[in-house]
Design a protein around this motif. Structure first.
Motif, short mmCIF file in Angstrom:
data_model
loop_
_atom_site.label_atom_id
_atom_site.label_comp_id
_atom_site.label_asym_id
_atom_site.label_seq_id
_atom_site.Cartn_x
_atom_site.Cartn_y
_atom_site.Cartn_z
N SER A 87 0.83 -1.20 0.00
CA SER A 87 0.00 0.00 0.00
C SER A 87 0.87 1.25 0.00
O SER A 87 0.54 2.25 -0.67
CB SER A 87 -0.93 0.00 1.21
N ALA A 88 1.98 1.21 0.74
CA ALA A 88 2.88 2.36 0.81
C ALA A 88 3.53 2.64 -0.54
O ALA A 88 3.93 3.78 -0.82
CB ALA A 88 3.95 2.13 1.87
N SER A 89 3.62 1.63 -1.40
CA SER A 89 4.21 1.83 -2.72
C SER A 89 3.19 2.38 -3.72
O SER A 89 3.52 2.60 -4.89
CB SER A 89 4.78 0.50 -3.25
N GLY A 90 1.95 2.60 -3.24
CA GLY A 90 0.92 3.16 -4.11
C GLY A 90 0.15 2.12 -4.90
O GLY A 90 -0.58 2.47 -5.82
N LYS A 91 0.28 0.85 -4.51
CA LYS A 91 -0.41 -0.22 -5.23
C LYS A 91 -1.37 -0.96 -4.30
O LYS A 91 -1.31 -0.82 -3.08
CB LYS A 91 0.61 -1.18 -5.84
N ILE A 92 -2.27 -1.71 -4.90
CA ILE A 92 -3.27 -2.44 -4.13
C ILE A 92 -2.75 -3.85 -3.82
O ILE A 92 -2.49 -4.63 -4.74
CB ILE A 92 -4.60 -2.53 -4.89
N PRO A 93 -2.58 -4.18 -2.53
CA PRO A 93 -2.07 -5.51 -2.18
C PRO A 93 -3.15 -6.57 -2.27
O PRO A 93 -4.34 -6.28 -2.14
CB PRO A 93 -1.59 -5.32 -0.74
N GLY A 94 -2.73 -7.80 -2.47
CA GLY A 94 -3.67 -8.91 -2.49
C GLY A 94 -2.95 -10.22 -2.25
O GLY A 94 -1.73 -10.33 -2.42
N LYS A 95 -3.68 -11.22 -1.84
CA LYS A 95 -3.16 -12.56 -1.63
C LYS A 95 -4.13 -13.56 -2.27
O LYS A 95 -5.35 -13.38 -2.19
CB LYS A 95 -3.00 -12.88 -0.14
N ARG A 96 -3.58 -14.58 -2.87
CA ARG A 96 -4.40 -15.65 -3.43
C ARG A 96 -3.94 -16.98 -2.83
O ARG A 96 -2.77 -17.34 -2.91
CB ARG A 96 -4.27 -15.70 -4.96
N ILE A 97 -4.85 -17.68 -2.19
CA ILE A 97 -4.51 -18.96 -1.58
C ILE A 97 -4.41 -20.03 -2.67
O ILE A 97 -5.31 -20.18 -3.50
CB ILE A 97 -5.57 -19.37 -0.54
N LEU A 98 -3.31 -20.77 -2.64
CA LEU A 98 -3.16 -21.92 -3.54
C LEU A 98 -3.50 -23.21 -2.81
O LEU A 98 -4.35 -23.97 -3.26
CB LEU A 98 -1.74 -21.97 -4.10
N THR A 99 -2.83 -23.46 -1.69
CA THR A 99 -3.13 -24.66 -0.88
C THR A 99 -2.93 -24.36 0.60
O THR A 99 -2.11 -23.52 0.97
CB THR A 99 -2.24 -25.86 -1.26
N LEU A 100 -3.67 -25.06 1.44
CA LEU A 100 -3.50 -25.04 2.89
C LEU A 100 -3.44 -26.49 3.34
O LEU A 100 -4.41 -27.24 3.17
CB LEU A 100 -4.68 -24.31 3.57
#
Length: 236
Positions: free
Chosen positions: A89-102
């Motif tokens: 977020s500090a870099s001016g971009k939108i963060p996200g995470k995508r789960i592959l496996t748990l």
């Protein structure tokens, strides 16, 4: 030893120009004719290089207008108290995470040593993708001691945040106690997940996070897309 294709050398040169700020987001790159003349190649070779950058999400073409920079590599700090969402977020971009496996499985030798466990002790494993503006920048694996954090996989499913999950497991704060970085060429699986070209440069990071008492809470492995991420050293 086989030589690097000329088009790939041009693509790497342009990526470096973007990373170093010679061309910013929204800037137009030189024309195909200009690039062909400056590199001493034909326009077909230049077109192949620009196509490579487009496949990586770094540039896009506008019909009749030229090729424009879509995004610059994301600055990502490596320090004692780095939090992914806050940093992106500090870099001016939108963060996200995508789960592959748990999954839950037995710890191997390296994982057991990092987490101060015995080999074969159960660990919870979270495999996923780190995103910036929807573009994958890292393929990660976070490993946690299962006996200490029995419910962490369920919490990660809800939050997709290691920080929030650890907080709900009673760890209010944690810091990085070690980091190891290695540059390599991307494997077939890594190129697929990170949308890279075969043999593209990637940075492997191994890190151990510990609670305020110094007990390891997470062993992390991350493969960063070298052309999309600039790792910076942070003291905080």
């Amino acid at each position: 030893m086989s030589k690097t294709p000329i088009w790939k050398s041009i693509a790497l040169s342009l990526t470096s120009d973007i990373a170093e700020g010679r061309y910013g987001t929204g800037d137009r790159l030189p024309t195909e004719a200009q690039l062909a003349a400056s590199h001493g190649v034909n326009r077909h070779t230049v077109r192949r290089a620009l196509s490579e950058l487009a496949d990586q999400g770094l540039v896009h073409a506008r019909r009749g207008a030229g090729v424009f920079v879509t995004a610059q590599p994301t600055d990502y700090p490596i320090g004692k108290r780095v939090r992914y969402h806050k940093s992106i977020s500090a870099s001016g971009k939108i963060p996200g995470k995508r789960i592959l496996t748990l999954t839950t499985r037995a710890a191997d030798q390296a994982e057991a040593e990092a987490l101060q466990l015995d080999p074969g002790d159960p660990v919870h494993v979270y495999d996923g993708l780190s995103l910036a503006n929807g573009l994958p920048i890292g393929l990660f694996q976070s490993i946690f001691p299962a006996n200490r954090f029995p419910d962490i996989l369920t919490i990660l499913t809800e939050t997709r945040s290691v920080t929030k999950a650890l907080q709900r497991c009673g760890v209010e704060d944690y810091t990085r106690i070690s980091t190891r970085l290695t540059a390599r060429a991307a494997t077939a699986t890594q190129t697929l997940h990170l949308n890279l070209s075969e043999g593209a440069p990637v940075l492997h990071s191994l890190g151990i996070n510990a609670d305020p008492e110094g007990r390891p809470v997470e062993f992390g492995r991350t493969v960063f897309a070298g052309e999309r991420v600039t790792l910076t050293i942070s003291e905080s």
